[in-house]
Design a protein around this motif. Structure first.
Motif, PDB file in Angstrom:
ATOM      1  N   SER A   1      10.880  -1.202   1.913  1.00  0.00           N
ATOM      2  CA  SER A   1      11.379   0.387   1.338  1.00  0.00           C
ATOM      3  C   SER A   1      10.121   1.249   0.920  1.00  0.00           C
ATOM      4  O   SER A   1       8.953   0.481   0.907  1.00  0.00           O
ATOM      5  CB  SER A   1      11.920  -0.147  -0.111  1.00  0.00           C
ATOM      6  N   TYR A   2      10.309   2.408   0.997  1.00  0.00           N
ATOM      7  CA  TYR A   2       9.306   3.082   0.654  1.00  0.00           C
ATOM      8  C   TYR A   2       9.543   4.212  -0.402  1.00  0.00           C
ATOM      9  O   TYR A   2      10.927   5.130  -0.317  1.00  0.00           O
ATOM     10  CB  TYR A   2       8.774   4.093   1.968  1.00  0.00           C
TER      11      TYR A   2
ATOM     12  N   LEU B   1       5.121   4.393  -1.983  1.00  0.00           N
ATOM     13  CA  LEU B   1       4.534   2.902  -1.895  1.00  0.00           C
ATOM     14  C   LEU B   1       5.539   1.976  -1.027  1.00  0.00           C
ATOM     15  O   LEU B   1       6.673   2.331  -1.448  1.00  0.00           O
ATOM     16  CB  LEU B   1       4.590   2.401  -3.246  1.00  0.00           C
ATOM     17  N   LYS B   2       5.010   1.124  -0.286  1.00  0.00           N
ATOM     18  CA  LYS B   2       5.872   0.200   0.499  1.00  0.00           C
ATOM     19  C   LYS B   2       5.917  -1.040  -0.090  1.00  0.00           C
ATOM     20  O   LYS B   2       4.806  -1.553  -0.805  1.00  0.00           O
ATOM     21  CB  LYS B   2       4.962   0.143   2.046  1.00  0.00           C
ATOM     22  N   HIS B   3       7.123  -1.639  -0.210  1.00  0.00           N
ATOM     23  CA  HIS B   3       7.220  -2.951  -0.691  1.00  0.00           C
ATOM     24  C   HIS B   3       8.301  -3.700   0.187  1.00  0.00           C
ATOM     25  O   HIS B   3       8.903  -3.084   1.017  1.00  0.00           O
ATOM     26  CB  HIS B   3       7.995  -2.668  -2.130  1.00  0.00           C
TER      27      HIS B   3
ATOM     28  N   ILE C   1      13.849   8.173  -1.206  1.00  0.00           N
ATOM     29  CA  ILE C   1      13.715   6.730  -0.857  1.00  0.00           C
ATOM     30  C   ILE C   1      13.959   6.350   0.513  1.00  0.00           C
ATOM     31  O   ILE C   1      15.109   6.900   1.032  1.00  0.00           O
ATOM     32  CB  ILE C   1      14.196   5.670  -1.834  1.00  0.00           C
ATOM     33  N   SER C   2      13.222   5.659   1.466  1.00  0.00           N
ATOM     34  CA  SER C   2      13.758   5.132   2.613  1.00  0.00           C
ATOM     35  C   SER C   2      13.763   3.565   2.317  1.00  0.00           C
ATOM     36  O   SER C   2      12.846   2.941   1.958  1.00  0.00           O
ATOM     37  CB  SER C   2      12.720   5.598   3.663  1.00  0.00           C
TER      38      SER C   2
ATOM     39  N   GLY D   1       0.869  -1.139  -0.077  1.00  0.00           N
ATOM     40  CA  GLY D   1      -0.023  -0.146   0.020  1.00  0.00           C
ATOM     41  C   GLY D   1       0.870   1.287   0.035  1.00  0.00           C
ATOM     42  O   GLY D   1       2.321   1.349   0.004  1.00  0.00           O
ATOM     43  N   LYS D   2       0.272   2.355   0.362  1.00  0.00           N
ATOM     44  CA  LYS D   2       0.761   3.742   0.209  1.00  0.00           C
ATOM     45  C   LYS D   2       0.671   4.515   1.493  1.00  0.00           C
ATOM     46  O   LYS D   2      -0.137   4.217   2.374  1.00  0.00           O
ATOM     47  CB  LYS D   2      -0.145   4.481  -0.873  1.00  0.00           C
TER      48      LYS D   2
END
Length: 229
Positions: free
Chosen positions: A216-217, A193-195, A137-138, A103-104
């Protein structure tokens, strides 16, 4: 400091205005300024969310400064011998494989604004972004490839368009409905977006490091996050 109306309501002064309700026949308001279009479409901006933006749960996130540079903690550790002559040989290096999407999440820039509608009818609240800031990015610690390479793998796996960095700009304007006796909260920033994925490194003798789960975001659009209380 506040502004006291003729009905005795104290409305905090900020970068937003409360306009007359749509049901009241009155003199027409001056036209609202056209919104400044950000880095991507803002069709979702006026959607009222159930509460404030969720914060990332991870405590080891690294804010990536240069997506094309090695990430902190991603170096290949020493200690593995070179393969013997004639033995299997692999090129040393990092690997990232996406495994899931989640999700976001909205990362705000600048202050959160709020406007209370003390009237008995729906009114308009106007908010304006007060700062310009970049959001990148994080990632959690242990990524064995460059962040740009990770993003490329995510885009290919899930057919999404992501950005290495997006800029939320000063002066972006949004106008939304505020129900009677409600407060509208508005925060400007960047949706990410989170993955999750697995990252590890190959040694030259084809053994690997432990596969680590990486969260990651990654930025995908600029916009407002709106909620009520």
């Amino acid at each position: 400091m506040g502004i006291r109306t003729n009905k005795g309501l104290l409305i905090p002064a900020a970068t937003f205005l409360l306009f007359a309700g749509l049901t009241t026949p009155a003199l027409a308001d001056a036209p609202s300024p056209e919104p400044i279009v950000g880095n991507s479409a803002d069709a979702e901006d006026t959607t009222v969310q159930p509460g404030p933006p969720a914060e990332p749960e991870e405590t080891d996130l690294i804010e990536v400064q240069d997506p094309d540079a090695p990430v902190e903690g991603g170096e290949l550790p020493p200690g593995k011998a070179e393969p013997a002559p004639g033995a299997e040989h692999c090129r040393p290096g990092g690997v990232y494989r996406p495994t899931s999407k989640h999700g976001k999440f909205h990362k705000g820039v600048g202050p959160t604004n709020a406007n209370y509608n003390g009237t008995s009818r729906t009114a308009k609240s106007r908010f304006e972004a007060e700062v310009t800031a970049k959001v990148g990015i994080s990632v959690s610690a242990g990524l064995k490839v460059k962040a740009s390479a990770m993003v490329a793998e995510i885009e290919q796996e899930y057919s999404v368009n992501l950005s290495l960095e997006l800029t939320a700009k000063l002066g972006n304007v949004i106008t939304v409905d505020t129900p009677a006796k409600k407060t509208t909260h508005a925060k400007y920033g960047v949706y990410r977006l989170k993955h999750k994925g697995k990252s590890y490194s190959y040694y030259s003798n084809c053994s690997t490091t432990t596969k680590k789960t990486i969260t990651s975001y990654t930025p995908y659009r600029v916009g407002w996050y709106i909620w009520e209380s």
